[in-house]
Write an enzyme that holds these catalytic residues in place. Sequence first.
Site, PDB file in Angstrom:
ATOM      1  N   TRP A   1       0.806  -1.288   0.016  1.00  0.00           N
ATOM      2  CA  TRP A   1       0.077  -0.063  -0.080  1.00  0.00           C
ATOM      3  C   TRP A   1       0.951   1.250   0.098  1.00  0.00           C
ATOM      4  O   TRP A   1       0.413   2.214  -0.613  1.00  0.00           O
ATOM      5  CB  TRP A   1      -0.880  -0.088   1.323  1.00  0.00           C
ATOM      6  CG  TRP A   1      -1.571   1.185   1.440  1.00  0.00           C
ATOM      7  CD1 TRP A   1      -2.910   1.557   0.864  1.00  0.00           C
ATOM      8  CD2 TRP A   1      -1.082   2.353   2.086  1.00  0.00           C
ATOM      9  NE1 TRP A   1      -3.414   2.873   1.304  1.00  0.00           N
ATOM     10  CE2 TRP A   1      -2.508   3.275   2.105  1.00  0.00           C
ATOM     11  CE3 TRP A   1      -0.241   2.853   2.920  1.00  0.00           C
ATOM     12  CZ2 TRP A   1      -2.574   4.646   2.687  1.00  0.00           C
ATOM     13  CZ3 TRP A   1      -0.382   4.124   3.629  1.00  0.00           C
ATOM     14  CH2 TRP A   1      -1.368   4.806   3.406  1.00  0.00           C
ATOM     15  N   HIS A   2       2.041   1.323   0.664  1.00  0.00           N
ATOM     16  CA  HIS A   2       2.837   2.354   0.784  1.00  0.00           C
ATOM     17  C   HIS A   2       3.549   2.748  -0.430  1.00  0.00           C
ATOM     18  O   HIS A   2       3.899   3.877  -0.773  1.00  0.00           O
ATOM     19  CB  HIS A   2       3.970   2.069   1.926  1.00  0.00           C
ATOM     20  CG  HIS A   2       3.505   2.555   3.234  1.00  0.00           C
ATOM     21  ND1 HIS A   2       2.702   1.327   3.815  1.00  0.00           N
ATOM     22  CD2 HIS A   2       3.342   3.531   3.930  1.00  0.00           C
ATOM     23  CE1 HIS A   2       2.228   2.137   4.999  1.00  0.00           C
ATOM     24  NE2 HIS A   2       2.775   3.199   5.192  1.00  0.00           N
ATOM     25  N   GLY A   3       3.719   1.695  -1.436  1.00  0.00           N
ATOM     26  CA  GLY A   3       4.414   2.096  -2.564  1.00  0.00           C
ATOM     27  C   GLY A   3       4.557   0.794  -3.557  1.00  0.00           C
ATOM     28  O   GLY A   3       4.533  -0.217  -2.989  1.00  0.00           O
TER      29      GLY A   3
ATOM     30  N   PHE B   1       2.021   8.381  -1.715  1.00  0.00           N
ATOM     31  CA  PHE B   1       1.271   7.113  -1.316  1.00  0.00           C
ATOM     32  C   PHE B   1      -0.380   7.230  -1.340  1.00  0.00           C
ATOM     33  O   PHE B   1      -0.967   6.231  -1.429  1.00  0.00           O
ATOM     34  CB  PHE B   1       1.593   6.624   0.080  1.00  0.00           C
ATOM     35  CG  PHE B   1       3.028   6.603   0.458  1.00  0.00           C
ATOM     36  CD1 PHE B   1       3.942   6.029  -0.705  1.00  0.00           C
ATOM     37  CD2 PHE B   1       3.470   6.963   1.550  1.00  0.00           C
ATOM     38  CE1 PHE B   1       5.248   5.967  -0.364  1.00  0.00           C
ATOM     39  CE2 PHE B   1       4.829   7.003   1.996  1.00  0.00           C
ATOM     40  CZ  PHE B   1       5.650   6.275   0.997  1.00  0.00           C
TER      41      PHE B   1
END
Length: 471
Positions: free
Chosen positions: A324-326, A471
């Site tokens: 989800w962060h990257g 993000f």
Amino acid sequence: MVFNSLAFIAFFAVVLALHAMPFRWTTKKINLLVASYLFYAAWNPPFVILLWISTVVDWFAAQQLVRAQRPLVRRAWMLLSVVANLGMLGYFKYGHFLLENFSAAMAAIGVHYVPPAWDIVLPVGISFYTFATLSYTLDVYLHRAVPANRFLDYALFVTFFPHLVAGPIMRPTELVPQFEQPHKASADQLRFGLVLMTLGLFQKIVLADSFLAGVAEAIYDTDQAPGTLDAWIGTLAFSGQIFCDFAGYSTTAIGAAMCLGFAMPDNFRFPYAAIGFSDFWRRWHITLSSWLRDYLYIPLGGNRHGAARTYLALMATMLLGGLWHGASWTFVVWGGLHGLYLSGERALRTHFAGYRPGPGMLLALGLLTYVLINVTWVFFRAHSFGKAWDVLRGMAGGNGAATPILPMVSLVTTALIVGGLVFAHWLMRRHTLESMLQRAPALALSTGLGVMVFAIVIAQGTGNAFIYFQF
């Protein structure tokens, strides 16, 4: 538009003035909605269309979920919301990542495939508002909430500018009820909101950008392998930078909402004083960790189906949290390390269930937690595995012949700032920021705020965009 800009100061002053006018409550909400769209459109106006699509789809799906009688029909409406939201997120955020990995997989079996150029711009904050809107339809589907009574209230929940692009990740049950009744900040709320905004901007503009960002960049954005001291100072600088950057955003957002009379939940509670990794995730990015717990970890089985299922759910949740962060495998490794930490901690707690550590051991465990958290930050910050290995090897003393990179002033300044930050977290780990500010002597608080405002003004213009905007 970013919080650390003169444009936002002018924008927020106008919003406050309009909100203080003797308009009807519906008019004030429309003003906030229009202001929120303008706030988002300042980056890229066409992306407002994505907000409209997400808002309309989830509003309509939630209404149909209530009306539908058959389970199959309810499931279909829920899936429409999930597919629409995750489809947009997947296309804009993970399309290039999937193409690259598909091309690499084809090359591994001898098939030469060159993917088309991917020139799609990532919409700012899409991960945050996607999770917020998903929670709305999922909660209605699971009978944990009822749909909003008015479309205006729901649309304002989605787009409310303080939390829109980088959280806190709000639940409809936390914000929609506040829009149903008139809200106006009291004098105390306005003062405290401005204090929070000042503190948040000081963390971002002065500490994160002016002092720590350059040190982290000197280590992570160069091809030179760092020595032990450089590797540790660069990583510690990033640990301080990402906290001051993201907690600074959240603090400013909560303060801005409070100035308008609305309450938003804490997103950080002194995480570098965590003792253990479950404690860390109760203190770091709280609204994301609770979202992952409620909508991933528990549906995957949580701790209700034996140890093996629990560890599997932990790992899957943290791997997806990393992704989800990257859209990069380094973020997946970052999440995987946290999954391993949480699993190992759970196993140790089970094995030593009756053990009660004393104060000295608690301090040692807290320092160990912080050291291991910094190991994960290496993968979060590095742009490639090669760079991550260079830094980790340096931290372990494996780059013995490396040429020094950081000047002495950077080494000392970073050590003082990050050391002071960690000390402050330990000093305040059992308290809230609100309680500490309320107990502070008026003269000391006024002096501290004056210094912060002066430092912000001096440093204004040198700041960067908030890290979590990507993000």
